[in-house]
Design a protein around this motif. Structure first.
Motif: not given
Length: 134
Positions: A44-60
């Motif tokens: 209804s609010r058009k909000i999408a949340v992702f919890v990204d893994g630091d290693m596999w999603h490339g946290n600098p």
């Protein structure tokens, strides 16, 4: 070994969900019909949340946290393949974010480490967005 890496109900995701639920925020889990299958969705609010893994999603910050200079230093074997995999993941994340944004969604991406270290602080932008504060 990769089969042991969870994609749903990770510790970080559960910690975030506990804080959100305690604050009266309601959401749906893992919307498979949306590109990228967001971890949490409020349609209804058009909000999408992702919890990204630091290693596999490339946290600098991840290589330094593990005592290395670059992502390549984290992989002693098949280095090129692993670095390319992380780069593909980052490119896919950017594409998913752009596609959802173009569809009118507000996309919130959180790093797993941030959620685990302080779930309440990590949840704040999600709470604000879902309650209409921002």
């Amino acid at each position: 070994m990769m089969s042991k890496v969870r994609s749903k109900d990770t510790k970080a995701e559960l910690a975030l969900r506990r804080v959100l639920h305690a604050n009266g925020v309601r959401y749906r889990l893992h919307a498979r019909d949306l590109i990228g299958c967001p971890d949490l969705v409020n349609r209804s609010r058009k909000i999408a949340v992702f919890v990204d893994g630091d290693m596999w999603h490339g946290n600098p910050a991840e290589p330094a946290r593990r005592g290395r200079a670059t992502f390549a230093d984290l992989f002693p074997t098949r280095t090129d393949w692993w670095v390319a995999k992380i780069e593909r993941n980052k490119a896919r994340d950017a594409e998913v974010t752009a596609t959802l944004t173009n569809a009118g969604y507000r996309v919130i991406r959180l790093w797993e480490r941030d959620v685990l270290s302080d779930p309440a602080a990590a949840a704040r932008p999600v709470i604000d967005a879902m309650k209409g504060s921002s």
